[in-house]
Design an enzyme around this catalytic site. Structure first.
Site, PDB file in Angstrom:
ATOM      1  N   LYS A 176      14.883  -0.005  -1.303  1.00 56.87           N
ATOM      2  CA  LYS A 176      14.388  -1.146  -0.505  1.00 56.87           C
ATOM      3  C   LYS A 176      13.190  -1.705  -1.271  1.00 56.87           C
ATOM      4  CE  LYS A 176      11.910  -2.789   2.314  1.00 56.87           C
ATOM      5  NZ  LYS A 176      11.111  -4.015   2.025  1.00 56.87           N
ATOM      6  N   GLU A 252       3.354   8.107  -2.714  1.00 58.34           N
ATOM      7  CA  GLU A 252       2.351   7.581  -3.633  1.00 58.34           C
ATOM      8  C   GLU A 252       1.667   6.421  -2.930  1.00 58.34           C
ATOM      9  OE1 GLU A 252       4.642   9.075  -7.659  1.00 58.34           O
ATOM     10  OE2 GLU A 252       4.249   6.935  -7.439  1.00 58.34           O
ATOM     11  N   CYS A 286      -2.530   0.364  -8.170  1.00 56.70           N
ATOM     12  CA  CYS A 286      -3.013   1.467  -7.331  1.00 56.70           C
ATOM     13  C   CYS A 286      -4.066   2.297  -8.055  1.00 56.70           C
ATOM     14  CB  CYS A 286      -1.844   2.347  -6.923  1.00 56.70           C
ATOM     15  SG  CYS A 286      -0.919   2.941  -8.347  1.00 56.70           S
ATOM     16  N   GLU A 388      -9.802   0.242   0.556  1.00 64.33           N
ATOM     17  CA  GLU A 388      -9.004  -0.346  -0.522  1.00 64.33           C
ATOM     18  C   GLU A 388      -8.848  -1.844  -0.293  1.00 64.33           C
ATOM     19  OE1 GLU A 388      -4.649   0.234  -0.730  1.00 64.33           O
ATOM     20  OE2 GLU A 388      -4.946   0.833  -2.814  1.00 64.33           O
TER      21      GLU A 388
HETATM   22  P1  NAD Z   1       3.287  -1.660   1.853  1.00 64.57           P
HETATM   23  O1  NAD Z   1       3.033  -0.305   2.362  1.00 64.57           O
HETATM   24  O2  NAD Z   1       2.888  -2.813   2.694  1.00 64.57           O
HETATM   25  O3  NAD Z   1       4.845  -1.873   1.571  1.00 64.57           O
HETATM   26  C1  NAD Z   1       5.573  -1.033   0.704  1.00 64.57           C
HETATM   27  C2  NAD Z   1       7.030  -1.053   1.105  1.00 64.57           C
HETATM   28  O4  NAD Z   1       7.195  -0.415   2.378  1.00 64.57           O
HETATM   29  C3  NAD Z   1       7.634  -2.435   1.224  1.00 64.57           C
HETATM   30  O5  NAD Z   1       8.924  -2.410   0.659  1.00 64.57           O
HETATM   31  C4  NAD Z   1       7.691  -2.629   2.733  1.00 64.57           C
HETATM   32  O6  NAD Z   1       8.688  -3.533   3.151  1.00 64.57           O
HETATM   33  C5  NAD Z   1       8.006  -1.233   3.205  1.00 64.57           C
HETATM   34  N1  NAD Z   1       7.628  -0.930   4.600  1.00 64.57           N
HETATM   35  C6  NAD Z   1       6.601  -1.445   5.313  1.00 64.57           C
HETATM   36  N2  NAD Z   1       6.565  -0.874   6.543  1.00 64.57           N
HETATM   37  C7  NAD Z   1       7.580   0.018   6.602  1.00 64.57           C
HETATM   38  C8  NAD Z   1       8.070   0.900   7.608  1.00 64.57           C
HETATM   39  N3  NAD Z   1       7.481   1.012   8.802  1.00 64.57           N
HETATM   40  N4  NAD Z   1       9.135   1.668   7.311  1.00 64.57           N
HETATM   41  C9  NAD Z   1       9.733   1.597   6.100  1.00 64.57           C
HETATM   42  N5  NAD Z   1       9.327   0.760   5.120  1.00 64.57           N
HETATM   43  C10 NAD Z   1       8.261  -0.016   5.356  1.00 64.57           C
HETATM   44  O7  NAD Z   1       2.607  -1.717   0.411  1.00 64.57           O
HETATM   45  P2  NAD Z   1       2.465  -2.977  -0.540  1.00 64.57           P
HETATM   46  O8  NAD Z   1       1.497  -3.925   0.092  1.00 64.57           O
HETATM   47  O9  NAD Z   1       3.816  -3.447  -0.921  1.00 64.57           O
HETATM   48  O10 NAD Z   1       1.795  -2.321  -1.853  1.00 64.57           O
HETATM   49  C11 NAD Z   1       0.422  -2.182  -2.037  1.00 64.57           C
HETATM   50  C12 NAD Z   1      -0.011  -0.773  -1.685  1.00 64.57           C
HETATM   51  O11 NAD Z   1       0.717   0.153  -2.483  1.00 64.57           O
HETATM   52  C13 NAD Z   1      -1.466  -0.479  -1.991  1.00 64.57           C
HETATM   53  O12 NAD Z   1      -2.014   0.274  -0.949  1.00 64.57           O
HETATM   54  C14 NAD Z   1      -1.411   0.368  -3.261  1.00 64.57           C
HETATM   55  O13 NAD Z   1      -2.513   1.209  -3.478  1.00 64.57           O
HETATM   56  C15 NAD Z   1      -0.160   1.123  -3.034  1.00 64.57           C
HETATM   57  N6  NAD Z   1       0.385   1.610  -4.309  1.00 64.57           N
HETATM   58  C16 NAD Z   1       0.292   2.945  -4.596  1.00 64.57           C
HETATM   59  C17 NAD Z   1       0.771   3.434  -5.809  1.00 64.57           C
HETATM   60  C18 NAD Z   1       0.679   4.888  -6.183  1.00 64.57           C
HETATM   61  O14 NAD Z   1       1.305   5.280  -7.162  1.00 64.57           O
HETATM   62  N7  NAD Z   1      -0.064   5.707  -5.466  1.00 64.57           N
HETATM   63  C19 NAD Z   1       1.359   2.539  -6.714  1.00 64.57           C
HETATM   64  C20 NAD Z   1       1.422   1.199  -6.383  1.00 64.57           C
HETATM   65  C21 NAD Z   1       0.946   0.745  -5.166  1.00 64.57           C
END
Ligand code: NAD
Length: 489
Positions: A176, A252, A286, A388
């Protein structure tokens, strides 16, 4: 239209709905995306399950790896298509997509094919109570159908970071992608078909989180594991959803990463590292730095040099060869970051540079642009220095002693990454070892060897992936104990 990829075919979602895929450079429409219904997710999971017991499951390890090398080669061959798709979705400079995102997308298949080919098997020789010898050895089998839920900041790179090892270990996947960046995940379906990956091994469903494809997938009883990259709050929701089916999760999540600059550091090396870690990908990494702790005697010099580096960033269209700074991913994210910019001012920050929206040419007016921003004068522990933001900004805070710097760096619920700048080798080892994070860089940033462990502690995640650590998540380990009852003839 960007469609779902299920069982080797592109299909429109049964919601009958589409959502917009927009270019954050100017807000223009790139394409419509077909939103998957619960039934489409059912189909994707079923296809993935059937592929496990079909041709994919019966491949020899070497054959599977050869197919993954072919996927990598095909991504390389179609690099221009992937770069075009990635820069349209994210607005990131072409140079970044062509040097980082897309080559790493290919490398994720190559490296994990190499890892699974070279991993040794654990074995222990022991004795039974009757004195007869016994041999224990570990056997790994795929977990099964893995749900892969991805963010928008490094779309192909982070998605293949999961899909590569999952397939290398013999699993099948349902991906997804983020609703903000669906294009490269969709394009990867063409690659899979072109090189002969059996149908159902790689599936993509498009949509949102709650009450949409993300939730349908992560709550689906037919999946065997969930690997997620994204915000900490979303991770918590997915962990809750996974509890009902006792699904293994790899998380992550977010970070509020610190950089610590000692007064003996090489300042050119330091500024090169800091400028990348604060501003690269418009701060939407991240691993990026949002807290910079600087020893007092070099504080002013570091702030000035970092501001000079910010001044060299030139916003522009992704294909503009002079541009090296893209927009934020969306108007919604721009609002979030601007709210923090306003909060910094309310809290009494001194704005060294930036703090708002840059002057824009008319062709960029509808985009989600933001200025690179540096603050001083904020307390460690203030919201801007603790939460963040995920933008191109940092709080710079002075310190006097190593102990004080360590306390501030570790004083966070997050534990993803940190960087340390010093020429003192003893201090480098001592300080790096005391940081409560999953990844530490010394005198550099984001220098990755994909064989190494990657992940965060605390609110930054659960588990480690990378190299053999990915095997721990993507395989199920059995110990087989054989008692050798016979006598030599
Ligand atoms: P997000 O959590 O908003 O979304 C990530 C994914 O989860 C999307 O595909 C979204 O549609 C899906 N999603 C949202 N709610 C959900 C639910 N209830 N059930 C299932 N899926 C759901 O994150 P984002 O805004 O896309 O990305 C930015 C965030 O990602 C930042 O917090 C960043 O630090 C983190 N990040 C972490 C790493 C790491 O390796 N630790 C790497 C990259 C980004």
């Amino acid at each position: 239209m960007i469609r779902n990829f299920i069982n080797g075919e592109y299909r429109e979602g049964r919601t009958g709905r589409t959502f917009d895929d927009t270019n954050p450079v100017d807000g223009s429409l790139i394409d419509n995306v077909s939103e998957a219904a619960r039934e489409d997710v059912d189909d994707a999971v079923r296809a993935a399950r059937e592929a496990l017991s079909g041709p994919w499951g019966s491949l020899k390890l070497a054959q599977r790896c050869d197919l993954l090398y072919a996927v990598a080669a095909e991504i390389d061959r179609r690099a221009e298509d992937f770069i075009a798709a990635e820069i349209a979705d994210t607005g990131k400079p072409r140079s970044l997509a062509s040097h980082l995102d897309i080559p790493r997308g290919a490398a994720n298949f190559r490296v994990f094919a190499d890892v699974v080919r070279n991993v040794p098997t654990e074995s222990f020789a022991s004795h039974a109570p009757d004195g007869k010898p016994a041999l224990n050895y570990a056997s790994r089998r795929p977990k099964g159908v893995v749900a892969v839920v991805c963010p928008w900041n490094l779309p192909l790179l982070l998605m293949t970071w999961k899909v590569g090892p999952a397939l290398a270990c013999g699993n099948t996947v349902v991906v997804k992608p983020s609703e903000e960046t669906p294009a490269t995940a969709a394009l990867l379906g063409e690659v899979m078909n072109a090189v002969g990956i059996p149908k159902g091994v790689y599936n993509v469903v498009h949509g949102f989180g709650p009450d949409s494809a993300g939730e349908f997938l992560t709550t689906h009883p037919g999946i065997d594991a969930i690997t997620f990259t994204g915000e900490t709050r979303t991770g918590a929701a997915i962990i809750r959803a996974s509890a009902a089916g006792i699904k293994p999760v790899s998380m992550e999540l977010g970070g509020k990463n610190a950089a610590v600059v000692f007064d003996d550091a090489d300042l050119d090396v330091t500024i090169a590292g800091l400028a990348r870690s604060v501003f690269e990908n418009t701060g939407q990494v991240c691993l990026g730095t949002e807290r910079v702790y600087v020893q007092r005697s070099v504080f002013d010099a570091v702030v000035q040099k970092l501001a000079d580096a910010a001044a060299r960033l030139k916003p522009g269209h992704a294909n503009d060869p002079d541009a090296n700074f893209g927009p934020l991913i969306s108007a919604e994210h721009q609002k979030k970051v601007l709210d923090y910019y306003a909060l910094a001012k309310t809290d009494g920050a001194k704005v060294i540079t930036g703090g708002g929206i840059p002057e824009l040419s008319s062709s960029m007016k509808g985009g989600s642009w933001i200025e690179p921003t540096i603050w001083t004068g904020l307390a460690h522990g203030s919201r801007v220095a603790s939460e963040e933001i995920f933008g191109p900004c940092c709080v710079v805070i002075p310190f006097d002693t190593e102990k004080e710097a360590l306390h501030m760096a570790n004083d966070t619920p997050y534990g993803l990454a940190a960087s340390v700048y010093t020429r003192d080798i003893d201090r480098a080892h001592r300080f790096a070892g005391a940081l409560k994070v999953g990844v530490v860089w010394v005198n550099t940033w984001f220098l990755r060897d994909l064989r190494t462990a990657f992940g965060g502690s605390g609110a930054s995640g659960i588990g480690r992936e990378g190299g053999v650590h990915s095997l721990e998540f993507y395989t199920e380990l059995s110990n087989i104990c054989i008692k050798l009852n016979g006598e030599a003839q």
